[in-house]
Design a protein around this motif. Structure first.
Motif, PDB file in Angstrom:
ATOM      1  N   PRO A 152      -4.232   1.667   5.445  1.00  0.00           N
ATOM      2  CA  PRO A 152      -4.051   2.347   6.731  1.00  0.00           C
ATOM      3  C   PRO A 152      -5.045   3.506   6.898  1.00  0.00           C
ATOM      4  N   TRP A 153      -5.124   3.988   8.136  1.00  0.00           N
ATOM      5  CA  TRP A 153      -5.975   5.154   8.392  1.00  0.00           C
ATOM      6  C   TRP A 153      -5.366   6.381   7.716  1.00  0.00           C
ATOM      7  N   TRP A 154      -6.251   7.153   7.072  1.00  0.00           N
ATOM      8  CA  TRP A 154      -5.814   8.391   6.437  1.00  0.00           C
ATOM      9  C   TRP A 154      -6.443   9.563   7.181  1.00  0.00           C
ATOM     10  N   ASN A 211       0.815  -1.229   0.000  1.00  0.00           N
ATOM     11  CA  ASN A 211       0.000   0.000   0.000  1.00  0.00           C
ATOM     12  C   ASN A 211       0.843   1.271   0.000  1.00  0.00           C
ATOM     13  N   GLN A 260     -10.704   4.944   6.902  1.00  0.00           N
ATOM     14  CA  GLN A 260      -9.962   3.729   6.553  1.00  0.00           C
ATOM     15  C   GLN A 260     -10.752   2.996   5.470  1.00  0.00           C
TER      16      GLN A 260
END
Length: 290
Positions: A276-278, A210, A248
């Motif tokens: 992943p969390w943005w 990612n 996410q």
């Protein structure tokens, strides 16, 4: 004195005094006149000549035609009904639209064409124009078309009005698009392609870990994030009551099952790819992408 005596003083005619009467003598009947011979027959009259034909009366002169008034023109419509100043403005607007349309078609054509002199010199400008909104995908015509169903799902971390933080459940955005398309004879382009193409763009510019690969990786992240935030603010009740802080995204990939007559066997369990969390930028968190 006899009644027949005359006055001796009266004048005397040759036969005696005037007024003396001779003794009446018996008169012989006068012979009847012999009938006059029949007059000679009148000569036969010549037949009267036939009357000369009367000349036909001269036709009465027709009255001079009244000059016809020019036919009235139909009322002007469209651009012709505008004043000259607005006609010039409309012509300029049409010219701008035509130039923009031709430029867009040229840019899309150059992005799909094989490498050439123009794409080598102006490749960056072409990519900035086409990607990510106008990227084309020809996988439908490939020898091995797509055989998987890919669903894009998202969840968010929302700060509520009382200051508490709440994490929403997973929202299947692809399922929402599928429900809007199902039974709709004319689905919109955004329902069919917007989310799907955004995920394809992300997958093509990121590796299995990612992480972005190439210069367009960050652009694909921003494009995908803006779409999911816009959808959450529009459809998720929890997101509408607060402010989204982070999102996410994950994909759920399921193989298309082969037909019953085929001996092929594939797994029907979904495979997830979790990102992943943005964190959102300030304008995204404030709903600037709605």
């Amino acid at each position: 004195m006899d009644a027949y005596d005359e006055d001796p003083r009266g004048p005397h005619g040759p036969d005696g005094p005037a007024g003396a009467r001779l003794p009446e003598e018996p008169t012989e009947p006068s012979p009847e006149p012999s009938p006059a011979p029949d007059p000679a027959p009148a000569p036969a009259q010549a037949p009267e000549p036939a009357p000369a034909p009367q000349p036909a009366p001269a036709p009465e002169p027709e009255p001079a035609p009244v000059p016809a008034s020019p036919p009235s023109l139909p009322p002007r419509t469209g651009v012709a009904a505008l004043s000259p100043r607005y006609q010039v403005g409309a012509a300029l607007a049409l010219a701008v639209v035509a130039v923009a349309a031709c430029t867009h078609l040229l840019m899309v054509f150059l992005s799909l064409a094989p490498a050439n002199t123009v794409t080598k010199q102006h490749g960056k400008a072409i990519e900035e124009w086409v990607y990510p909104e106008f990227e084309q995908n020809w996988k439908l015509f490939a020898p091995n078309p797509l055989q998987q169903n890919i669903a894009v799902q998202v969840r968010a971390e929302v700060r509520m009005r009382d200051g508490a933080s709440r994490t929403t459940g997973w929202t299947d955005l692809s399922a929402q698009d599928g429900a809007a398309i199902d039974g709709n004879p004319v689905p919109s382009h955004t329902q069919q392609n917007e989310l799907r193409r955004a995920w394809d763009f992300f997958a093509a510019t990121h590796g299995p870990d990612n992480r972005p690969v190439g210069l367009r990786g960050s652009l694909s992240e921003q494009y995908l994030r803006r779409i999911v935030v816009m959808r959450l603010y529009r459809d998720d009740p929890t997101s509408r009551e607060g402010v989204i802080q982070r999102v996410q995204i994950r994909s759920s990939t399921t193989n298309v099952q082969p037909p019953p007559w085929s001996g092929e066997r594939v797994s029907d369990k979904p495979v997830y790819r979790l990102l992943p969390w943005w964190s959102l930028t300030s304008d995204e968190a404030a709903g600037g992408v709605r």
